[in-house]
Write a protein that holds these residues in place. Structure first.
Motif, short mmCIF file in Angstrom:
data_model
loop_
_atom_site.label_atom_id
_atom_site.label_comp_id
_atom_site.label_asym_id
_atom_site.label_seq_id
_atom_site.Cartn_x
_atom_site.Cartn_y
_atom_site.Cartn_z
N SER A 1 0.71 -1.13 0.05
CA SER A 1 0.05 -0.07 -0.08
C SER A 1 0.88 1.41 0.01
O SER A 1 0.45 2.25 0.77
CB SER A 1 -0.77 0.11 1.23
OG SER A 1 -1.93 -0.99 1.08
N ILE B 1 -0.41 5.00 -0.14
CA ILE B 1 -0.89 5.68 1.04
C ILE B 1 0.22 5.63 2.17
O ILE B 1 0.01 5.65 3.34
CB ILE B 1 -2.37 4.93 1.71
CG1 ILE B 1 -1.99 3.54 1.91
CG2 ILE B 1 -3.17 5.04 0.65
CD1 ILE B 1 -3.37 3.03 2.83
N TYR C 1 -5.09 3.74 -7.81
CA TYR C 1 -5.16 2.79 -6.87
C TYR C 1 -6.78 2.99 -6.23
O TYR C 1 -7.11 4.29 -6.28
CB TYR C 1 -4.06 2.96 -5.92
CG TYR C 1 -3.99 4.19 -5.35
CD1 TYR C 1 -4.25 4.75 -4.46
CD2 TYR C 1 -2.86 4.89 -6.01
CE1 TYR C 1 -4.08 6.26 -4.11
CE2 TYR C 1 -2.28 6.33 -5.79
CZ TYR C 1 -3.03 6.90 -4.74
OH TYR C 1 -2.87 8.08 -4.44
N ARG D 1 -8.63 3.82 -2.59
CA ARG D 1 -8.50 3.78 -1.35
C ARG D 1 -9.91 3.83 -0.57
O ARG D 1 -10.79 4.23 -1.19
CB ARG D 1 -7.92 5.27 -0.82
CG ARG D 1 -6.42 5.67 -1.01
CD ARG D 1 -6.01 7.08 -0.98
NE ARG D 1 -6.77 7.84 0.23
CZ ARG D 1 -6.40 8.82 0.75
NH1 ARG D 1 -5.40 9.45 -0.14
NH2 ARG D 1 -6.95 9.54 1.34
N GLU D 2 -9.81 3.08 0.72
CA GLU D 2 -11.13 2.73 1.29
C GLU D 2 -11.65 4.14 1.28
O GLU D 2 -13.23 4.08 1.09
CB GLU D 2 -10.79 2.14 2.61
CG GLU D 2 -12.35 1.76 3.10
CD GLU D 2 -11.79 0.96 4.47
OE1 GLU D 2 -10.68 1.24 5.18
OE2 GLU D 2 -12.64 -0.01 4.81
N ASP D 3 -11.21 5.10 1.69
CA ASP D 3 -11.89 6.19 2.10
C ASP D 3 -12.13 7.32 0.72
O ASP D 3 -12.67 8.42 0.96
CB ASP D 3 -11.04 7.41 2.93
CG ASP D 3 -9.49 7.67 2.63
OD1 ASP D 3 -9.29 7.20 1.47
OD2 ASP D 3 -9.04 8.53 3.13
N GLN D 4 -11.90 6.63 -0.33
CA GLN D 4 -12.26 7.43 -1.64
C GLN D 4 -13.18 6.40 -2.38
O GLN D 4 -13.25 6.54 -3.44
CB GLN D 4 -11.06 7.71 -2.60
CG GLN D 4 -10.13 8.68 -1.71
CD GLN D 4 -8.98 9.07 -2.46
OE1 GLN D 4 -8.52 8.40 -3.26
NE2 GLN D 4 -8.15 10.16 -2.27
N LEU E 1 -6.99 0.15 -0.51
CA LEU E 1 -5.85 0.42 0.27
C LEU E 1 -6.63 1.05 1.71
O LEU E 1 -7.40 1.86 1.49
CB LEU E 1 -5.00 1.24 -0.43
CG LEU E 1 -4.45 0.86 -1.56
CD1 LEU E 1 -3.38 1.80 -1.97
CD2 LEU E 1 -3.78 -0.66 -1.50
N ARG E 2 -5.93 0.74 2.87
CA ARG E 2 -6.46 1.46 4.00
C ARG E 2 -5.24 1.53 4.85
O ARG E 2 -4.20 0.68 4.77
CB ARG E 2 -7.59 0.67 4.82
CG ARG E 2 -7.13 -0.83 5.07
CD ARG E 2 -8.29 -1.75 5.55
NE ARG E 2 -7.64 -2.87 5.94
CZ ARG E 2 -8.59 -3.98 6.29
NH1 ARG E 2 -9.80 -3.86 5.93
NH2 ARG E 2 -8.02 -5.18 6.49
#
Lengths: 475, 182
Positions: free
Chosen positions: A198, A201, A267, A269-272, A293-294
């Motif tokens: 990851s 991030i 990639y 991201r979990e928050d995106q 990814l987190r």
């Protein structure tokens, strides 16, 4: 006439010798992905490494050559109503080049004494994943401990004494003994940086090798983006969170043609992300990463990227940082000033995955102690990195396992029993060639036997010819 | 047995090296001393074959056969030793059968070629033995420059095996066809 026959005999003999020299070593070593055989073009590569610490944090910096960076990994492409997967582990290079680069480091503090002498070889057991004779998924899943309890699907790296018989991957010692081994420090700490999972991030995976290769306790820095039942991704990009209206997926052409660079979005991201919308008007070529990814949590999230990991001018440069003592003694080896550790490195590049990596022999790392290379103590938050690099040669290890090294097939098995380190007997290039030969063991051995006998026959034929043609009646 | 192999290989190495030098000397000189050396060649070679054979047999017992033939270096050492022994037997038989006549005319140059090739095989065998015993020399660098990595098994592909066998039969045929008939 006789002179002609003599000249012809000499010419034939010399010509065949020369041809044998020219064509030796050919005709056997060929890639065969059905048998999990693929030999990289380059057998050794250099790696440079530095280490530093400030009493609280431990830093490592790695640098290695690569023709180009591989930062994409495991993608899902929408095609004709279905999601197709590109970038899973395969034998040899991933055909579309969708497989991330990696650098990994095994660490031990002396609790695994064989590691200091033989490095990662001790972790390569019987019927490993992607070996020609690998254990099947069904076999591993049926194993009462590895399969049913630990949910393993393949035989991965493990330590020798976690097995009652090193030549039998299934002979795992009782669970109570495994627990006792772990508490006694009989495990290897694994720092595992991946260019896709990851690094974007700023996180590295933190793993451990004991009776199998596990992630440390906690949540890993990535998870799968695949709904097995619905056969579609779980998540998609959320345009609102990205600030780029309408972008719910990547474009396959951008991936296939490597248009996306470090500063682009390649990639997920979990928050995106947001839940996958099956009613969205998906079109052919829409692409979603199969890994999300987190930041991760707990012991598994201990390692971070220092600065930004980047490929530039033909070289990757990656720096990792972790607390010297993470407070997770069952997963991590704590770094203590004035101690010596053993480390061993590996690099994946050129879209190769799984066992197609380059590995190092064990290296001793000193913290204010004499060793192969020393971590530099500094004050402040970040090291200056002004010390010299430690240069290490990495090599392709082939299908050489710890059981083979301790068997009658290895002339040095007795030396292992005596505890003689590998570095005293073998160079990296030697081990690379041996690794390749081991992948064709039966075929090469058979061809060698025929060659030996054919050579004797040729010498005999030449001897007969020379003697018959040189001797004259008057003699 | 490894210590005895190390001890015993000194004899064929010394004797074959001496034989190669004597062949070189005799091929280039008809002087009295060179002729004396030439006359000594056959007994010297006979002794070298006996000691070479003993060292070879003892060498086979250093490791179990499976172990020896599982290692690229072991295979290569065994190949070189076998070929060196076979080859020097050819040189011995030639010297023995032809006697002094082996130094007449073009034959001396053939002997020189035989001696040179024998010396090369001996060098290969010895260099690989050094690697196996943990004392590698820089000689293997020469082999690498010439295209052979000593850490890989020396073998030839199938078409070369066929060519080797056909060539061996052709050589025997040429010899039989061209021999003097009494």
């Amino acid at each position: 006439m006789k002179q002609f026959q003599l000249n012809a005999s000499i010419a034939i003999f010399v010509l065949v010798l020369l041809l044998s020299w020219v064509f030796h070593g050919t005709g056997v070593v060929e890639n065969d992905v059905q048998r999990n055989i693929y030999i990289p073009e380059t057998l050794t590569i250099p790696l440079q490494v530095k280490a530093a610490y400030n009493g609280d944090m431990m830093f490592f910096r790695y640098r290695w050559p690569a023709k180009e960076p591989h930062i994409y990994h495991d993608m899902l492409k929408f095609q004709d109503g279905k999601w197709e997967r590109y970038g899973k582990s395969v034998a040899g290079p991933q055909p579309q080049g969708i497989y991330e680069d990696r650098v990994a480091m095994l660490v031990d503090d002396g609790s695994v004494p064989e590691f200091e002498k033989y490095g990662g070889y001790i972790t390569v057991g019987d019927r490993m994943r992607f070996f020609t004779n690998e254990a099947t998924k069904e076999e591993v899943e049926a194993h009462p401990y590895l399969g049913k309890k630990k949910e393993q699907e393949e035989v991965g790296k493990h330590l020798p004494e976690t097995r009652a018989n090193i030549a039998d991957w299934a002979s795992v010692v009782p669970e109570a003994q495994l627990d006792a081994q772990r508490k006694a420090g009989y495990f290897l700490d694994l720092w595992h940086w991946r260019a896709h999972r990851s690094s974007p991030i700023g996180k590295s995976d933190d793993q451990v090798i004991a009776e199998a290769r596990y992630g440390d306790a906690g949540k890993g820095p990535f998870f799968d983006n695949w709904d097995k039942d619905a056969k579609r991704p779980k998540l998609m990009f959320d345009p609102d969170k990205l600030g780029k209206v309408g972008k719910v997926a990547l474009a396959w052409d951008d991936i296939a043609q490597r248009k996306l660079g470090f500063d682009d979005l390649y990639y997920l991201r979990e928050d995106q992300a947001k839940p996958y919308d099956p009613n969205y008007a998906w079109k052919n070529g829409d692409t979603l990463p199969r890994r999300v990814l987190r930041p991760g949590e707990g012991s598994r999230a201990d390692i971070s990227v220092q600065g930004k990991a980047r490929w530039q001018d033909g070289y990757w440069e990656v720096s990792l940082v972790r607390k010297m003592d993470t407070g997770h003694p069952l997963d991590d080896k704590a770094f203590v000033d004035n101690r010596v550790y053993t480390v061993a490195f590996s690099v994946h590049r050129d879209a190769f995955g799984s066992r197609w990596h380059y590995v190092s022999l064990p290296q001793r790392l000193g913290l204010n102690r004499q060793a192969d290379f020393q971590a530099v103590r500094f004050t402040g938050a970040e090291p200056a990195w002004d010390q010299d690099w430690r240069s290490v040669t990495l090599f392709y290890p082939g299908q050489v396992s710890w059981p083979i090294l301790n068997s009658a097939r290895h002339a040095g098995a007795e030396n292992i029993k005596k505890g003689i380190p590998v570095r005293q007997r073998h160079s990296e290039i030697q081990l690379a060639h041996y690794g390749v030969e081991m992948e064709f063991y039966d075929a090469i051995r058979r061809q060698w036997q025929y060659t030996l006998l054919a050579g004797v026959l040729l010498i005999t034929g030449f001897g007969v010819a020379v003697n018959l043609l040189l001797v004259r009646k008057e003699n | 047995m490894v210590a005895y192999h190390h001890l015993l290989v000194h004899f064929p190495i010394a004797l074959w090296t001496t034989a190669a030098l004597m062949i070189l000397w005799r091929a280039l000189s008809d002087g009295a001393l060179a002729q004396a050396a030439g006359r000594l060649l056959t007994p010297l070679l006979a002794l070298s074959i006996v000691t070479g054979f003993i060292a070879y047999v003892v060498g086979l017992s250093v490791f179990p056969f499976e172990t020896l033939t599982s290692s690229p270096l072991g295979r290569n050492h065994l190949t070189a030793a076998t070929w060196a022994l076979a080859y020097w037997i050819v040189v011995l038989v030639t010297s023995w059968r032809l006697g002094e006549a082996v130094w007449i005319g073009v034959r001396r140059w053939i002997m020189l070629g035989l001696g040179a090739l024998g010396g090369i095989l001996l060098t290969v065998t010895g260099a690989l033995g050094g690697h196996l015993s943990g004392s590698p020399s820089a000689v293997s660098q020469i082999f690498r420059l010439l295209g052979w990595e000593v850490y890989t098994t020396f073998y030839v592909p199938n078409f070369m095996l066929v060519l080797l066998i056909v060539s061996a039969l052709a050589l025997i045929g040429l010899g039989v066809a061209g021999r003097d008939r009494r």
